[in-house]
Structures are given as structure tokens and as C-alpha cells.
Scaffold this active site. Structure first.
Site, PDB file in Angstrom:
ATOM      1  N   GLN A 104       0.855  -1.202   0.000  1.00 15.40           N
ATOM      2  CA  GLN A 104       0.000   0.000   0.000  1.00 15.40           C
ATOM      3  C   GLN A 104       0.881   1.238   0.000  1.00 15.40           C
ATOM      4  O   GLN A 104       0.389   2.358  -0.069  1.00 15.40           O
ATOM      5  CB  GLN A 104      -0.882   0.009   1.250  1.00 15.40           C
ATOM      6  CG  GLN A 104      -1.830  -1.184   1.344  1.00 15.40           C
ATOM      7  CD  GLN A 104      -2.388  -1.332   2.762  1.00 15.40           C
ATOM      8  OE1 GLN A 104      -3.419  -0.789   3.102  1.00 15.40           O
ATOM      9  NE2 GLN A 104      -1.689  -2.091   3.593  1.00 15.40           N
TER      10      GLN A 104
ATOM     11  N   HIS B 259      -1.702   1.419  -4.200  1.00 20.49           N
ATOM     12  CA  HIS B 259      -2.143   2.811  -4.040  1.00 20.49           C
ATOM     13  C   HIS B 259      -1.312   3.792  -4.859  1.00 20.49           C
ATOM     14  O   HIS B 259      -1.251   4.975  -4.547  1.00 20.49           O
ATOM     15  CB  HIS B 259      -2.129   3.196  -2.551  1.00 20.49           C
ATOM     16  CG  HIS B 259      -3.141   2.452  -1.730  1.00 20.49           C
ATOM     17  ND1 HIS B 259      -3.134   2.403  -0.354  1.00 20.49           N
ATOM     18  CD2 HIS B 259      -4.212   1.706  -2.119  1.00 20.49           C
ATOM     19  CE1 HIS B 259      -4.158   1.669   0.067  1.00 20.49           C
ATOM     20  NE2 HIS B 259      -4.814   1.231  -0.976  1.00 20.49           N
TER      21      HIS B 259
END
Ligand code: OAD
Length: 238
Positions: free
Chosen positions: A92, A110
């Protein structure tokens, strides 16, 4: 578990980069989302409303990430990749430190802070040296970091690769994530439901899957626990 696994997923979050000096989003006194204005930046609306401060804040984070160095946690994760035939790192994190530590099979769920992207024409470019003007050189549109904001979809191919790998793996190692943000947070459950063992490395186990059948808690920092995990799984020949 790790030594016997032929397929491993490492699922990482901001805690892995804490020992490289980068603040996490929600843990500790310097957590990024502690600042009420900053916590509104990661949506298209909140970002636009606060330009140029939001733009400069991301530019500052991009520079801080570029100046930081990978720590023993990142390096141990890259080492697991070299030992396991079927491996995927699902991160992430947007700081690029996994790549710089030598990880190659990486999905950045992300996005990343390496480049900027234009809201209008989608052109990607390097961060300007003086980030005063967030205007696209090509079309004049508003520039933003190439990260996923809340209210936006994750890159579909990245999410699909991550889910496939989680469903296929023998072991999933979740490290340094509060496991709060959907859809990334479903990955440990997905792996566990498909029969994998889940190893959770964190300084604080609040909100994590409870220990039990095929779920192991390893309480400590990523920079301490990950190298020891690798050394235990694959002891150096004596
Ligand atoms: P968080 O800040 O939510 O969580 C960091 C986790 O790392 C916490 O569980 C801490 O206990 C743990 N931690 C802190 N220091 C550690 C250390 N040295 N070793 C191991 N663990 C440590 O960060 P993420 O889980 O990555 O998304 O957050 C997920 C997403 O929320 C981010 O990608 C970002 C954010 O909003 C977007 O911006 C879309």
C-alpha cells in the site's frame, strides 16, 4: 511455514517504512492524518480545494521518500522474494522503498510518489524541482501525485493480481499495516479463507485477525522481526 511454502505473498503498509524515518498515516504522534487539513487532501475534492498547499504537501512527501533509505525490513522482504519460487509483494506504500531495497515482483496498490499526473490529460511527468505551480506543461490542467485517492478506484490490474496471488499462496505475511483500508484489507482474509497461513508483523495487533488456526502474531518492528524471520526460515550454512 515460510521455508515450506512455494507461494508467498507479502502485504505491506506504512509501518515498514517507519524505521526509514517516514511517518505512518495513523500510528504515533507524527501520524500524517493527525492534521485535520492534511487529512482532507487525499480525495479529489479535498485536494483541489487546498491547492497549492495540498500539491506542496505531496511534493514534500515525494522528496522525503526520495531522501529516505530502505531499512532492514525492506531488505528482508526482498530476500524472501529471492528464496521463494512464486512470490508477490503487494504494498500500500507509495514511497518506492521496496523497489530500492531490491524487490522486483511488486504491486503498488495505491500508486506511487515517483511521478505527477494531470487530472485532465492524464500525462505523467517527473516532479518539478520547484513545486510552486501545479500546472500541466502539456494541457495546463491541474497536476496531482500519481497516487490513489479515497473515492477513486484502485488500478484494476493491480487489484486483480493481488487477489489472485492471495488466493493462491501458502503463506501471506502482513507487515506494518493497520489493515483498515478497503479493498486492500480483504487480502489477509482472502488468503486465510483459501487455506493459507497468515503471519502478522506489527508493533500493535489492535484490529488484526486474532491469532489461532494458521494465524500467527509476531509483535515487534518490521526492521527487527523481518530479518529474524528470514534468518530462521533459511539459516546460513555453517
Ligand atoms: P497506517 O498508518 O494505517 O498503519 C501503520 C501500521 O504500522 C500500524 O498498524 C502500526 O501499528 C504499524 N507500525 C508502526 N511502526 C511500525 C514498525 N516499525 N514496524 C511494524 N509495524 C509498525 O498505514 P497503512 O496500513 O499503510 O492510503 O495505511 C493504509 C492506507 O491508508 C495507506 O496506503 C493510505 C492511507 O490512507 C491511501 O492514501 C489511499
Amino acid at each position: 511455514m515460510l521455508r515450506d511454502a512455494s507461494s508467498v505473498v507479502v502485504f505491506s503498509g506504512a509501518g515498514v517504512s517507519a524505521e526509514s524515518g517516514l511517518a505512518t498515516f495513523r500510528s504515533g504522534g507524527n501520524a500524517l492524518w493527525n492534521d485535520p487539513e492534511v487529512s482532507t487532501y487525499p480525495t479529489p475534492r479535498g485536494y483541489r480545494a487546498h491547492v497549492p498547499r495540498s500539491w506542496q504537501w505531496y511534493a514534500m512527501r515525494a522528496r522525503t521518500a526520495a531522501d529516505a533509505a530502505p531499512n532492514p525490513g525492506h531488505i528482508a522482504i526482498a530476500e524472501i522474494e529471492r528464496r521463494v519460487p512464486d512470490f508477490l509483494l503487494v504494498t500500500q506504500n507509495v514511497d518506492g522503498l521496496h523497489h530500492r531495497a531490491g524487490s522486483r515482483r511488486v504491486v503498488e496498490l495505491h500508486g506511487n510518489l515517483r511521478e505527477t499526473r494531470c487530472f485532465d490529460c492524464d500525462a505523467r511527468s517527473a516532479w518539478p524541482r520547484l513545486p510552486a505551480d501545479p500546472r500541466c506543461a502539456r494541457c495546463g490542467g491541474l497536476l496531482r501525485p500519481d497516487v490513489v485517492f479515497f473515492d477513486e478506484d484502485l488500478p484494476a490490474d493491480a487489484l486483480e493480481r493481488a487477489r489472485d496471488a492471495a488466493e493462491r499462496c501458502d503463506v501471506l505475511v502482513s507487515v506494518g499495516t493497520s489493515n483498515l483500508v478497503w479493498p486492500a484489507r480483504e487480502l489477509p482474509d482472502l488468503a486465510h479463507s483459501a487455506g493459507a497461513s497468515v503471519l502478522i508483523v506489527n508493533v500493535d495487533m489492535t484490529g488484526q485477525m486474532p491469532p489461532g488456526d494458521r494465524v500467527v502474531h509476531l509483535t515487534g518492528t518490521a526492521g527487527d522481526v523481518m530479518p529474524r524471520m528470514v534468518a530462521r526460515a533459511w539459516p546460513a550454512p555453517t
